[in-house]
Design a protein around this motif. Structure first.
Motif, short mmCIF file in Angstrom:
data_model
loop_
_atom_site.label_atom_id
_atom_site.label_comp_id
_atom_site.label_asym_id
_atom_site.label_seq_id
_atom_site.Cartn_x
_atom_site.Cartn_y
_atom_site.Cartn_z
N TRP A 293 0.84 -1.20 0.00
CA TRP A 293 0.00 0.00 0.00
C TRP A 293 0.88 1.25 0.00
O TRP A 293 1.80 1.35 0.80
N CYS A 294 0.57 2.19 -0.89
CA CYS A 294 1.40 3.39 -1.01
C CYS A 294 0.55 4.65 -1.05
O CYS A 294 -0.43 4.72 -1.80
N VAL A 295 0.97 5.65 -0.28
CA VAL A 295 0.39 6.98 -0.44
C VAL A 295 1.19 7.63 -1.55
O VAL A 295 2.41 7.77 -1.44
N ALA A 296 0.54 8.00 -2.63
CA ALA A 296 1.27 8.61 -3.74
C ALA A 296 0.31 9.37 -4.65
O ALA A 296 -0.89 9.17 -4.60
N ASP A 297 0.91 10.23 -5.44
CA ASP A 297 0.15 11.05 -6.38
C ASP A 297 0.12 10.32 -7.73
O ASP A 297 1.16 10.03 -8.30
N LEU A 298 -1.10 10.05 -8.22
CA LEU A 298 -1.23 9.35 -9.52
C LEU A 298 -0.59 10.13 -10.66
O LEU A 298 -0.14 9.55 -11.64
N ALA A 299 -0.54 11.45 -10.51
CA ALA A 299 0.05 12.28 -11.56
C ALA A 299 1.56 12.11 -11.61
O ALA A 299 2.22 12.54 -12.55
N LYS A 300 2.11 11.51 -10.55
CA LYS A 300 3.55 11.28 -10.51
C LYS A 300 3.79 9.91 -9.88
O LYS A 300 4.33 9.80 -8.78
N CYS A 301 3.37 8.89 -10.60
CA CYS A 301 3.43 7.53 -10.06
C CYS A 301 4.86 7.12 -9.71
O CYS A 301 5.75 7.23 -10.55
N PRO A 302 5.06 6.63 -8.51
CA PRO A 302 6.43 6.30 -8.07
C PRO A 302 6.90 4.93 -8.55
O PRO A 302 7.50 4.18 -7.78
N PHE A 303 6.60 4.61 -9.83
CA PHE A 303 6.99 3.31 -10.36
C PHE A 303 7.71 3.48 -11.69
O PHE A 303 7.46 4.42 -12.44
N TYR A 304 8.57 2.51 -12.01
CA TYR A 304 9.25 2.50 -13.29
C TYR A 304 8.28 2.17 -14.43
O TYR A 304 7.19 1.66 -14.19
#
Ligand SMILES: [Zn+2]
Length: 294
Positions: free
Chosen positions: A154-165
């Motif tokens: 589970w991650c708190v993150a902004d979809l506009a800047k997804c923290p994935f490769y």
């Protein structure tokens, strides 16, 4: 410093290669099973509850703990069961399974019950390993998800800047939540699938009729959402799921608590609905299945 013994910290260790730093886009590694750190030393702690907050700033929103509890109760009552069944079926019919882990992202996962219920169903049906990753901008939602559903990341993150490769996910779920298609395109594998769920015109119509009698909020159209989906992805299928559920007073309250429909309703109409002993509710949803435009 003490190590993080939460089962999710093992997940993070095993899957750290999917993450990229939300600040500088560099590779990340897990340190002491308790932090995700990039090569520029931007550090994000894995909480003792087993989630990671990858937002560089905090975001205020209207969603709160009570709302997530209501959402979970409603989900447990079987409110979304036919939807979960249809999605599971679609995944099993469409996904190209391989020997590696199939990675599923729930973009805008809220309190996690959608992702967790769907993965549970898939895992009961097929012998392939699925890894679920849930992302939401609301920290409260992710805290709730991590406390109740331990088998996903589970991650708190902004979809506009997804923290994935790039090309990390085989399947992206986007259920009753806004999309970010450019990021979906980027992080989806070439053969990957996007399943988006949007309300259809009769979704929760009984609630709308009571709350917005004779106003234009009584009606809803998903034409624009469909158009946007079509502009960004190749549509494979469009399915409708429509059913009704009879809710008792407690579940009516939960439904009102979790739906943004109640935010702009008048107090009088809210009270009217909150006093009802039972109400038959229509669930009318469209499932859009799409593939990357190559
Ligand atoms: Zn960084």
């Amino acid at each position: 410093m003490s190590k993080n013994n939460h089962p999710a910290s093992t997940f993070f260790q095993k899957q750290h290669t999917i993450f990229r730093c939300p600040i500088c886009s560099k590779q990340m590694r897990v340190v002491n099973a308790k932090s995700l750190i990039c090569s520029n030393d931007h550090c994000f702690d894995i909480s003792k509850y087993g989630y990671v907050n990858l937002l560089s700033r905090s975001v205020n929103n209207k969603y709160d703990k009570k709302m997530f509890k209501s959402r979970r109760t409603l989900s447990k009552s079987g409110f979304f069961e036919p939807l979960y069944e249809r999605i599971t079926q679609s995944v099993m019919n469409r996904a190209a399974f391989k020997n590696e882990v199939t990675k599923v992202l729930d973009a805008g996962c809220g309190e996690g019950s959608n992702l967790s219920s769907i993965l549970q169903k898939i895992n009961q049906s097929i012998p392939y390993e699925f890894l679920g990753v849930g992302v939401d901008i609301s920290k409260e939602a992710i805290i709730a998800a991590s406390r109740h559903y331990k088998s996903c990341i589970w991650c708190v993150a902004d979809l506009a800047k997804c923290p994935f490769y790039d090309k990390q996910f085989d399947l992206i779920l986007n259920i009753l939540s806004p999309a970010n298609y450019s990021e979906f395109q980027r992080i989806l594998e070439d053969e990957g699938l996007v399943i988006k769920v949007v309300p259809d015109k009769d979704y929760l119509q009984e609630i709308r009729e009571i709350l917005y009698e004779k106003t234009n909020k009584q009606h809803y159209s998903n034409d624009k959402t469909l158009e946007l989906f079509r502009d960004n992805l190749d549509i494979l299928d469009i399915l409708n799921v429509r059913y009704t559920r009879i809710l008792d007073n407690a579940l009516i309250r939960d439904l009102i608590q979790m739906t943004p429909l109640s935010w702009s309703a008048t107090e009088v109409s809210l009270q009217k609905i909150l006093k009802m002993n039972s109400l038959e509710i229509t669930i009318d949803l469209t499932i859009l299945l799409g593939r990357k435009k190559l």
